[in-house]
Design a protein around this motif. Sequence first.
Motif, PDB file in Angstrom:
ATOM      1  N   GLN A   1       0.822  -1.203   0.000  1.00 33.41           N
ATOM      2  CA  GLN A   1       0.000   0.000   0.000  1.00 33.41           C
ATOM      3  C   GLN A   1       0.861   1.260   0.000  1.00 33.41           C
ATOM      4  OE1 GLN A   1      -3.157   0.380  -0.605  1.00 33.41           O
ATOM      5  NE2 GLN A   1      -3.049   2.595  -0.364  1.00 33.41           N
ATOM      6  N   HIS A   2       2.040   1.190   0.585  1.00 36.86           N
ATOM      7  CA  HIS A   2       2.950   2.346   0.574  1.00 36.86           C
ATOM      8  C   HIS A   2       3.280   2.744  -0.863  1.00 36.86           C
ATOM      9  CE1 HIS A   2       6.087   5.041   1.954  1.00 36.86           C
ATOM     10  NE2 HIS A   2       6.947   4.460   1.141  1.00 36.86           N
ATOM     11  N   MET A   3       3.476   1.743  -1.733  1.00 36.95           N
ATOM     12  CA  MET A   3       3.723   2.015  -3.145  1.00 36.95           C
ATOM     13  C   MET A   3       2.441   2.406  -3.867  1.00 36.95           C
ATOM     14  SD  MET A   3       5.226  -0.595  -6.074  1.00 36.95           S
ATOM     15  CE  MET A   3       3.676  -1.487  -6.307  1.00 36.95           C
ATOM     16  N   MET A   4       1.364   1.676  -3.590  1.00 37.97           N
ATOM     17  CA  MET A   4       0.138   1.855  -4.370  1.00 37.97           C
ATOM     18  C   MET A   4      -0.601   3.144  -4.034  1.00 37.97           C
ATOM     19  SD  MET A   4       0.148  -0.508  -6.552  1.00 37.97           S
ATOM     20  CE  MET A   4      -1.519  -0.390  -7.221  1.00 37.97           C
ATOM     21  N   LYS A   5      -0.288   3.760  -2.896  1.00 40.05           N
ATOM     22  CA  LYS A   5      -0.977   5.017  -2.562  1.00 40.05           C
ATOM     23  C   LYS A   5      -0.657   6.105  -3.575  1.00 40.05           C
ATOM     24  CE  LYS A   5       2.309   7.191   0.692  1.00 40.05           C
ATOM     25  NZ  LYS A   5       3.511   6.530   0.162  1.00 40.05           N
ATOM     26  N   ASP A   6       0.484   5.973  -4.256  1.00 44.09           N
ATOM     27  CA  ASP A   6       0.875   6.960  -5.272  1.00 44.09           C
ATOM     28  C   ASP A   6       0.518   6.517  -6.683  1.00 44.09           C
ATOM     29  OD1 ASP A   6       2.043   8.627  -3.307  1.00 44.09           O
ATOM     30  OD2 ASP A   6       3.839   7.359  -3.302  1.00 44.09           O
ATOM     31  N   ASP A   7      -0.083   5.330  -6.811  1.00 48.47           N
ATOM     32  CA  ASP A   7      -0.527   4.820  -8.112  1.00 48.47           C
ATOM     33  C   ASP A   7      -1.844   5.490  -8.491  1.00 48.47           C
ATOM     34  OD1 ASP A   7      -0.237   2.411 -10.156  1.00 48.47           O
ATOM     35  OD2 ASP A   7      -2.339   2.397  -9.496  1.00 48.47           O
ATOM     36  N   ARG A   8      -2.181   5.450  -9.765  1.00 48.44           N
ATOM     37  CA  ARG A   8      -3.447   6.083 -10.187  1.00 48.44           C
ATOM     38  C   ARG A   8      -4.652   5.429  -9.525  1.00 48.44           C
ATOM     39  NH1 ARG A   8      -6.038   3.359 -14.597  1.00 48.44           N
ATOM     40  NH2 ARG A   8      -4.871   1.520 -15.271  1.00 48.44           N
ATOM     41  N   MET A   9      -4.516   4.138  -9.122  1.00 50.20           N
ATOM     42  CA  MET A   9      -5.620   3.461  -8.435  1.00 50.20           C
ATOM     43  C   MET A   9      -5.686   3.873  -6.955  1.00 50.20           C
ATOM     44  SD  MET A   9      -7.071   1.612 -10.729  1.00 50.20           S
ATOM     45  CE  MET A   9      -6.753   0.773 -12.294  1.00 50.20           C
ATOM     46  N   GLY A  10      -4.529   4.178  -6.391  1.00 52.15           N
ATOM     47  CA  GLY A  10      -4.488   4.627  -5.013  1.00 52.15           C
ATOM     48  C   GLY A  10      -4.551   3.537  -3.968  1.00 52.15           C
ATOM     49  N   ARG A  11      -4.693   2.273  -4.413  1.00 54.44           N
ATOM     50  CA  ARG A  11      -4.813   1.179  -3.444  1.00 54.44           C
ATOM     51  C   ARG A  11      -4.417  -0.137  -4.089  1.00 54.44           C
ATOM     52  NH1 ARG A  11     -11.230   0.371  -2.413  1.00 54.44           N
ATOM     53  NH2 ARG A  11     -10.330  -1.068  -0.903  1.00 54.44           N
ATOM     54  N   ARG A  12      -4.279  -1.167  -3.263  1.00 50.48           N
ATOM     55  CA  ARG A  12      -3.848  -2.478  -3.744  1.00 50.48           C
ATOM     56  C   ARG A  12      -4.879  -3.093  -4.686  1.00 50.48           C
ATOM     57  NH1 ARG A  12      -2.475  -4.033   2.371  1.00 50.48           N
ATOM     58  NH2 ARG A  12      -4.045  -2.399   2.543  1.00 50.48           N
ATOM     59  N   LEU A  13      -4.358  -3.695  -5.753  1.00 52.18           N
ATOM     60  CA  LEU A  13      -5.214  -4.401  -6.706  1.00 52.18           C
ATOM     61  C   LEU A  13      -5.376  -5.858  -6.270  1.00 52.18           C
ATOM     62  CD1 LEU A  13      -3.617  -3.196 -10.056  1.00 52.18           C
ATOM     63  CD2 LEU A  13      -5.849  -2.534  -9.173  1.00 52.18           C
ATOM     64  N   ILE A  14      -6.541  -6.414  -6.523  1.00 55.48           N
ATOM     65  CA  ILE A  14      -6.780  -7.833  -6.254  1.00 55.48           C
ATOM     66  C   ILE A  14      -6.192  -8.653  -7.403  1.00 55.48           C
ATOM     67  CG2 ILE A  14      -8.556  -9.580  -5.849  1.00 55.48           C
ATOM     68  CD1 ILE A  14      -9.063  -7.600  -3.761  1.00 55.48           C
ATOM     69  N   TYR A  15      -5.425  -9.695  -7.067  1.00 55.62           N
ATOM     70  CA  TYR A  15      -4.892 -10.622  -8.064  1.00 55.62           C
ATOM     71  C   TYR A  15      -6.042 -11.180  -8.900  1.00 55.62           C
ATOM     72  CZ  TYR A  15      -3.281 -15.342  -9.491  1.00 55.62           C
ATOM     73  OH  TYR A  15      -3.001 -16.501 -10.181  1.00 55.62           O
TER      74      TYR A  15
END
Length: 354
Positions: A236-250
């Motif tokens: 989540q530390h990485m994904m908070k800066d992603d366009r999605m803003g949160r973890r993706l489900i596999y």
Amino acid sequence: MGSTKTNPGNYFEDFKLGQVLNHATPRTITEGDVSLYTALYGGRFALQSADSFAIDCGLQAAPIDDLLVFHIVFGKTVPDVSLNAVANLGYADVRFLAPVYPGDSVQTTSEVIGLKENSNGKTGVVYVRSTGTNQLGEVVLDYVRWVMVRKKDVDAPAPETVLPDLPEVVDPANFQLPADLDFSNVDATLSGSPHFFDDYDVGEKIDHVDGMTIEEAEHMMATRLYQNTAKVHFNQHMMKDDRMGRRLIYGGHIISLARGLSFNGLGNAFFIGAINGGSHTAPTFAGDTIFAWSEVLDKADIPGRSDAGALRIRTLGVKNATCEDFPDKGEDGKRDPNVVLDLDYWVILPKATV
């Protein structure tokens, strides 16, 4: 100066056509894995649930769920193929070739069979054929997937574009059922469904009715179970800066949920013979509730088998919307935004009369 012993994963420019990747960490699949998989997805197929039922069908024990085998074989490939992926784009020619039983060990190798740099010059698509083998060297699973991978050096030259020639549909004549399998006396009360191969019609649509909400801990636990190390699912530390803003489900988590939900309507679809193709059409996140519906696309006899037949099924996974209206594509050709999975596959069922 920091250590360089850690694995940064392969970037698009690191892949070469014909390259063979021998993946680390063979995995012995145990009854503990089966219990955890059941806890995550609630599968109720009798053949995978009870040794007694499987023995009555001629097998030595309850086989490991086909998709649990798929996820573990897939998970081996992630550190070498998709650690730096933007997205897994699709699957084709997925063939389940031999049953796996508790105590069997699987390992995976992959061959790069296609490459295409994207027009933005920042990413490219890598096609790999991955093969899972057991401890005896027998192939249990063979499949193709393609994944969009980041470039580390945007100035790295583009490779020659090579796209593999993939079958649209796996031929049921190529299915390899266990030689000792015998579906001639399946107990419909124990299996939980009175509907056999003969009872389904091409064009028939089935609303699987039930919904299942995904919790954050569940999808991460599932992905760890498969030793899938893709960062987008955990960090989540990485994904908070992603366009999605949160973890993706596999994506495989959604496939397994849809398969589990499909028991209500396809309860005697004991095996997946093959996956013809699949696409994750929209992202899912913790808190989403998954529903599913299926359409029978085709029916086929299996050469040499009078006790079993194959149904070609298209299953759609849908988030946060029930499926009584069979959400799909509209008249304008645009897909319903709630559809998150579109999976085309063959299932193997007993025939009612042999």
